[in-house]
Motif scaffolding. Sequence first.
Motif, PDB file in Angstrom:
ATOM      1  N   VAL A 160    -109.222 -50.511 -20.059  1.00 24.43           N
ATOM      2  CA  VAL A 160    -108.216 -51.446 -19.576  1.00 24.43           C
ATOM      3  C   VAL A 160    -106.753 -51.352 -19.016  1.00 24.43           C
ATOM      4  O   VAL A 160    -105.546 -51.829 -18.817  1.00 24.43           O
ATOM      5  CB  VAL A 160    -108.176 -52.263 -20.892  1.00 24.43           C
ATOM      6  N   LEU A 161    -106.341 -49.975 -20.317  1.00 22.09           N
ATOM      7  CA  LEU A 161    -104.880 -50.185 -19.870  1.00 22.09           C
ATOM      8  C   LEU A 161    -104.299 -49.387 -18.934  1.00 22.09           C
ATOM      9  O   LEU A 161    -103.400 -49.704 -18.682  1.00 22.09           O
ATOM     10  CB  LEU A 161    -104.595 -49.332 -21.331  1.00 22.09           C
ATOM     11  N   THR A 162    -104.892 -47.857 -18.375  1.00 18.89           N
ATOM     12  CA  THR A 162    -104.748 -47.696 -17.168  1.00 18.89           C
ATOM     13  C   THR A 162    -105.429 -48.032 -16.117  1.00 18.89           C
ATOM     14  O   THR A 162    -104.298 -47.823 -15.602  1.00 18.89           O
ATOM     15  CB  THR A 162    -106.079 -45.870 -16.339  1.00 18.89           C
ATOM     16  N   ALA A 163    -106.064 -49.149 -16.259  1.00 18.03           N
ATOM     17  CA  ALA A 163    -105.937 -50.291 -15.192  1.00 18.03           C
ATOM     18  C   ALA A 163    -104.896 -51.119 -14.634  1.00 18.03           C
ATOM     19  O   ALA A 163    -104.821 -51.579 -13.662  1.00 18.03           O
ATOM     20  CB  ALA A 163    -107.241 -51.549 -15.336  1.00 18.03           C
ATOM     21  N   ALA A 164    -104.318 -51.566 -16.005  1.00 19.11           N
ATOM     22  CA  ALA A 164    -103.121 -52.017 -15.603  1.00 19.11           C
ATOM     23  C   ALA A 164    -102.194 -51.366 -15.119  1.00 19.11           C
ATOM     24  O   ALA A 164    -100.947 -51.600 -14.282  1.00 19.11           O
ATOM     25  CB  ALA A 164    -102.597 -52.480 -16.962  1.00 19.11           C
ATOM     26  N   LEU A 165    -101.986 -50.198 -15.601  1.00 18.85           N
ATOM     27  CA  LEU A 165    -101.032 -48.993 -14.397  1.00 18.85           C
ATOM     28  C   LEU A 165    -101.722 -49.006 -13.917  1.00 18.85           C
ATOM     29  O   LEU A 165    -100.857 -48.814 -11.786  1.00 18.85           O
ATOM     30  CB  LEU A 165    -101.059 -47.773 -15.643  1.00 18.85           C
ATOM     31  N   LEU A 185    -110.373 -36.815  -7.505  1.00 21.34           N
ATOM     32  CA  LEU A 185    -109.869 -36.430  -7.480  1.00 21.34           C
ATOM     33  C   LEU A 185    -108.236 -37.234  -7.251  1.00 21.34           C
ATOM     34  O   LEU A 185    -108.492 -37.898  -5.828  1.00 21.34           O
ATOM     35  CB  LEU A 185    -109.723 -34.859  -6.670  1.00 21.34           C
ATOM     36  N   ILE A 186    -107.323 -36.659  -7.934  1.00 19.75           N
ATOM     37  CA  ILE A 186    -106.348 -37.741  -7.505  1.00 19.75           C
ATOM     38  C   ILE A 186    -104.652 -37.089  -6.346  1.00 19.75           C
ATOM     39  O   ILE A 186    -104.794 -36.180  -7.768  1.00 19.75           O
ATOM     40  CB  ILE A 186    -105.402 -38.675  -8.622  1.00 19.75           C
ATOM     41  N   ALA A 187    -104.727 -37.875  -5.679  1.00 16.52           N
ATOM     42  CA  ALA A 187    -103.519 -36.831  -4.753  1.00 16.52           C
ATOM     43  C   ALA A 187    -101.570 -37.219  -5.769  1.00 16.52           C
ATOM     44  O   ALA A 187    -101.933 -38.214  -6.456  1.00 16.52           O
ATOM     45  CB  ALA A 187    -103.657 -36.652  -3.695  1.00 16.52           C
ATOM     46  N   PRO A 188    -100.520 -36.761  -4.817  1.00 19.03           N
ATOM     47  CA  PRO A 188     -99.956 -36.883  -6.122  1.00 19.03           C
ATOM     48  C   PRO A 188     -99.129 -38.488  -5.348  1.00 19.03           C
ATOM     49  O   PRO A 188     -98.751 -38.799  -5.912  1.00 19.03           O
ATOM     50  CB  PRO A 188     -98.540 -35.065  -5.265  1.00 19.03           C
ATOM     51  N   LEU A 191     -94.024 -44.228 -10.967  1.00 18.38           N
ATOM     52  CA  LEU A 191     -95.158 -43.584 -10.539  1.00 18.38           C
ATOM     53  C   LEU A 191     -96.086 -44.380 -10.017  1.00 18.38           C
ATOM     54  O   LEU A 191     -96.222 -44.817  -9.226  1.00 18.38           O
ATOM     55  CB  LEU A 191     -95.962 -43.089 -11.068  1.00 18.38           C
ATOM     56  N   ALA A 192     -95.930 -46.074 -11.331  1.00 19.16           N
ATOM     57  CA  ALA A 192     -97.170 -46.891 -10.420  1.00 19.16           C
ATOM     58  C   ALA A 192     -96.277 -47.966  -9.427  1.00 19.16           C
ATOM     59  O   ALA A 192     -97.014 -48.095  -8.819  1.00 19.16           O
ATOM     60  CB  ALA A 192     -97.111 -48.058 -11.536  1.00 19.16           C
ATOM     61  N   ALA A 207     -93.433 -35.861 -12.979  1.00 20.55           N
ATOM     62  CA  ALA A 207     -93.241 -37.432 -13.007  1.00 20.55           C
ATOM     63  C   ALA A 207     -92.440 -37.449 -14.737  1.00 20.55           C
ATOM     64  O   ALA A 207     -92.842 -37.238 -15.486  1.00 20.55           O
ATOM     65  CB  ALA A 207     -93.695 -38.186 -12.814  1.00 20.55           C
ATOM     66  N   ASP A 208     -91.543 -38.227 -14.537  1.00 18.30           N
ATOM     67  CA  ASP A 208     -90.700 -38.776 -15.772  1.00 18.30           C
ATOM     68  C   ASP A 208     -91.094 -40.029 -16.330  1.00 18.30           C
ATOM     69  O   ASP A 208     -91.311 -40.658 -17.911  1.00 18.30           O
ATOM     70  CB  ASP A 208     -88.604 -38.799 -15.923  1.00 18.30           C
TER      71      ASP A 208
END
Length: 521
Positions: free
Chosen positions: A252-257, A24-27, A468-469, A462-463
């Motif tokens: 792969v892409l989500t890990a870069a972010l 579970l990821i918090a803001p 965010l990253a 978020a925009d």
Amino acid sequence: MTNKSFDPHILAVDIGTTSIKAGLIAPDGAISGLSQHATPYLYTTHPPGFEIDMDALAAATITTIQACCTAVDTDALAAIAVTAQGDGVWPLDRAHRPAGPALIWRDGRSDSILRQWRSEGRLSAVARFTGTYPTSAHQTTQMAWLNTHAPERIDSMHKVVFAEDWIGYVLTGNLGVCSANYEHTYGHFRLQQGDITQTAADVLHLLDLDWLAPLLPEPLSPLSARGVLQRTVANQIGATAGIPVFVGPFDVLTAALGVGAVDLAQASSIWGTAAIHQRWVSTFSPSDIGYIVSHPQSSDRWLRFVATSAGMVNLDYWRNLLFSNESASLEWATLESQLAHSANRADGLLYLPYLTAADERSEPIAGVVGAGFLGVQEHHQKHDFLRAVYEGLAVQAARIFRRLDTLDSPLQEVRIAGGGGQSTLLARLLASAANLRVVRPNTTEASLLGAAMVALVGLGYADSIDQLAQTMVQPQAIYEPDPMAVLRYQESATLIDALLHQLTHRERITGAAADSVRPTA
């Protein structure tokens, strides 16, 4: 309309090659309720074949999500976000049930087809549309192999998807394919003047796979919810039915972010079963340097990444082999502390880290390279060999980054993640081998975090994914190059370059090996 006063949490799921994770990821990026389950393999298949029972994977994923939901308060749960290993063949029949086991990216049985396509010039022709030369991991190559060696499996297929899409269907009942996996296989969206399906048809025609076109579902953006959580699944996992489910992009892409590497001067290394080394580029161009996929949100950036077998499987294999009598009780931190005091370059040893039975995707040579040590002498001990494995992984990554560095602005730093990203020894070696600053971020689950970022933007909380990253991910540790070690590892890289240029295909390697053991009259 999005209620921005709500404190949104995202339940992120990552279906990896070794394990399935949910958290579970918090803001603010904090992760709670982290749960994990081993990825179930079909053990009737042996390397170079790697297959997974799709129903077993779905059950293991549900169990993992359920464990996470049990450990946290789901009242603030805004969505579920799914990411997974890329490539492979995940077949479905007309009822959208598994039409047999899935072939995953590690399956190397299509290597002979890949070599044929390469000799015929088809790989470069496909790259005009995809920016990516097909590999033995690609869905197209594996489907061609199945069509030749198991046509009955092709006959039972109605649709073929990727791992994240299968789990997305299990959760929502809606079928689709995420654009990220689709575009490096069948054609990039942003380059099209007309229908994307026509580009896919052109790619398939180049590969004599025209029959595959009807099996491809509609490609969809990861920023749009695939659907909502089905009530039956919600009851199983202990969550509220009807919450949005986002599917993709792949890990792969989500890990870069998720490591916060969103600037053109930042690269990232994801050290899992495989090792992925990647950077952002501002122009699209066909290349034999790895894969290229679009940024989920920005129209002027692409992620160029190189997938290699030079990952943690090397350390696990050699640790178990060299330290078999003590591996159960020997902590990695203790072992690395001992290795850190070994001489640089492991007392002259060099290691080629291609521990796979498939075509090595990171090298511009054809065929299966294999792993091995160079410079072995009678005084070398087991710690020297394992130190050489660490150095081999770092030098391999550095060689890739030197190729990636030429594609855009000069690189300044590498962000690390995955199991190997937690290794201080590997981080220090990478900094010197690549001559770049290495940053370990304040997260150990980059893929989960990146998937959550995509969902938060998709929901409207978020925009910008990049913003965010930059706010959710901060440096935890920084490693600078050792100038003396830089020179030594550059010498190692030069030696390896020279060697690999002579290993042009599998037949030459195996032929040389056969000659070396043939008895003389």
